[in-house]
Design a protein around this motif. Sequence first.
Motif, PDB file in Angstrom:
ATOM      1  N   TYR A 153     -27.067  17.386  33.948  1.00 26.47           N
ATOM      2  CA  TYR A 153     -26.630  18.754  34.225  1.00 26.47           C
ATOM      3  C   TYR A 153     -27.816  19.598  34.664  1.00 26.47           C
ATOM      4  CZ  TYR A 153     -22.441  17.289  31.793  1.00 26.47           C
ATOM      5  OH  TYR A 153     -21.314  16.617  31.427  1.00 26.47           O
ATOM      6  N   LEU A 154     -27.547  20.514  35.577  1.00 28.96           N
ATOM      7  CA  LEU A 154     -28.544  21.472  36.037  1.00 28.96           C
ATOM      8  C   LEU A 154     -28.075  22.866  35.635  1.00 28.96           C
ATOM      9  CD1 LEU A 154     -30.976  22.464  37.753  1.00 28.96           C
ATOM     10  CD2 LEU A 154     -29.424  22.451  39.722  1.00 28.96           C
ATOM     11  N   GLU A 156     -29.104  26.511  36.400  1.00 25.97           N
ATOM     12  CA  GLU A 156     -29.948  27.200  37.373  1.00 25.97           C
ATOM     13  C   GLU A 156     -29.838  28.711  37.198  1.00 25.97           C
ATOM     14  OE1 GLU A 156     -31.111  26.396  41.914  1.00 25.97           O
ATOM     15  OE2 GLU A 156     -28.969  26.651  41.558  1.00 25.97           O
ATOM     16  N   HIS A 167     -25.871  29.495  36.491  1.00 27.86           N
ATOM     17  CA  HIS A 167     -24.763  28.570  36.721  1.00 27.86           C
ATOM     18  C   HIS A 167     -25.119  27.187  36.192  1.00 27.86           C
ATOM     19  CE1 HIS A 167     -22.792  31.506  39.312  1.00 27.86           C
ATOM     20  NE2 HIS A 167     -23.982  31.726  39.850  1.00 27.86           N
ATOM     21  N   TYR A 169     -24.271  23.061  36.686  1.00 27.20           N
ATOM     22  CA  TYR A 169     -23.739  22.073  37.623  1.00 27.20           C
ATOM     23  C   TYR A 169     -23.899  20.675  37.037  1.00 27.20           C
ATOM     24  CZ  TYR A 169     -24.476  25.930  40.914  1.00 27.20           C
ATOM     25  OH  TYR A 169     -24.476  27.146  41.533  1.00 27.20           O
ATOM     26  N   ASP A 170     -22.935  19.808  37.356  1.00 35.61           N
ATOM     27  CA  ASP A 170     -23.060  18.381  37.078  1.00 35.61           C
ATOM     28  C   ASP A 170     -23.752  17.794  38.306  1.00 35.61           C
ATOM     29  OD1 ASP A 170     -22.737  15.619  36.927  1.00 35.61           O
ATOM     30  OD2 ASP A 170     -20.693  15.733  36.155  1.00 35.61           O
ATOM     31  N   VAL A 171     -24.961  17.267  38.128  1.00 35.22           N
ATOM     32  CA  VAL A 171     -25.731  16.699  39.241  1.00 35.22           C
ATOM     33  C   VAL A 171     -25.988  15.206  39.022  1.00 35.22           C
ATOM     34  CG1 VAL A 171     -26.789  18.881  39.956  1.00 35.22           C
ATOM     35  CG2 VAL A 171     -27.911  17.477  38.213  1.00 35.22           C
ATOM     36  N   THR A 172     -25.057  14.553  38.319  1.00 36.09           N
ATOM     37  CA  THR A 172     -25.207  13.129  38.051  1.00 36.09           C
ATOM     38  C   THR A 172     -25.285  12.355  39.364  1.00 36.09           C
ATOM     39  OG1 THR A 172     -23.940  13.426  36.018  1.00 36.09           O
ATOM     40  CG2 THR A 172     -24.230  11.171  36.794  1.00 36.09           C
ATOM     41  N   GLN A 175     -26.104  13.503  45.522  1.00 39.14           N
ATOM     42  CA  GLN A 175     -25.672  14.202  46.726  1.00 39.14           C
ATOM     43  C   GLN A 175     -24.687  15.341  46.435  1.00 39.14           C
ATOM     44  OE1 GLN A 175     -25.144  11.055  45.902  1.00 39.14           O
ATOM     45  NE2 GLN A 175     -23.115  10.338  46.436  1.00 39.14           N
ATOM     46  N   GLY A 176     -24.347  15.580  45.186  1.00 40.47           N
ATOM     47  CA  GLY A 176     -23.368  16.623  44.898  1.00 40.47           C
ATOM     48  C   GLY A 176     -23.730  17.499  43.724  1.00 40.47           C
ATOM     49  N   ARG A 177     -23.253  18.745  43.797  1.00 43.52           N
ATOM     50  CA  ARG A 177     -23.381  19.709  42.695  1.00 43.52           C
ATOM     51  C   ARG A 177     -21.967  20.117  42.332  1.00 43.52           C
ATOM     52  NH1 ARG A 177     -27.348  24.659  43.686  1.00 43.52           N
ATOM     53  NH2 ARG A 177     -28.978  23.841  42.388  1.00 43.52           N
ATOM     54  N   PRO A 179     -19.693  22.308  39.998  1.00 42.58           N
ATOM     55  CA  PRO A 179     -19.760  23.403  39.027  1.00 42.58           C
ATOM     56  C   PRO A 179     -19.097  23.018  37.702  1.00 42.58           C
ATOM     57  CG  PRO A 179     -18.992  24.192  41.156  1.00 42.58           C
ATOM     58  CD  PRO A 179     -19.012  22.682  41.225  1.00 42.58           C
TER      59      PRO A 179
END
Length: 184
Positions: A153-154, A156, A167, A169-172, A175-177, A179
């Motif tokens: 998770y990010l 930010e 916010h 984000y799941d950044v597992t 290439q994708g963020r 929410p």
Amino acid sequence: MSKFSLMVLTLILTLPGCKSNVRDSSPTLLNKDIQFQQNKVTVDAQHAKVIMKASGATYPVEFSIRRAADPDQRLDVQGTVVDTGRGKVFGWIAKVNETVHSVTLKHFPQLEVQADPDQPFEVSGYASGESIGTGYRCGPLRSTFTPERSKVYLVEFQFVGARCEQHVYDVTQPQGRIPVASLP
């Protein structure tokens, strides 16, 4: 004892208690020596990884966390991050900024912590200070979410014009963020 000595003694005894509503696990020169970068956390099958970053301005942001299972429910200060311009300025300039901030100020490009899955996890971000004749203050902004095991998770903290937002984000997937909704 003079009145002045009594006043100084009173200040010395009361000031340490002024920040008693938080714990402080952030790195300092006294407890972590010289660090050229923040400690990295690896995601595993039993935990989640939470990355905390700032973007949009070069103001330092202090991040604190609270784990639901922790018996001490005070916020735990993890440290300070600053956007050093990576991706916006020449790479060598960003690298010099990161090194100087890390070694001298203990401000890192990001912080990483491990989180227990299936339990609420709270992240608080706060920015305040002065920058060339102007003061700024934003936050504290809080985000609470429930991490899932083996995910990254990010969180930010974003400076957007004169305001700020935070916010999750799941950044597992690199290439994708995706929410992540914050819990009430």
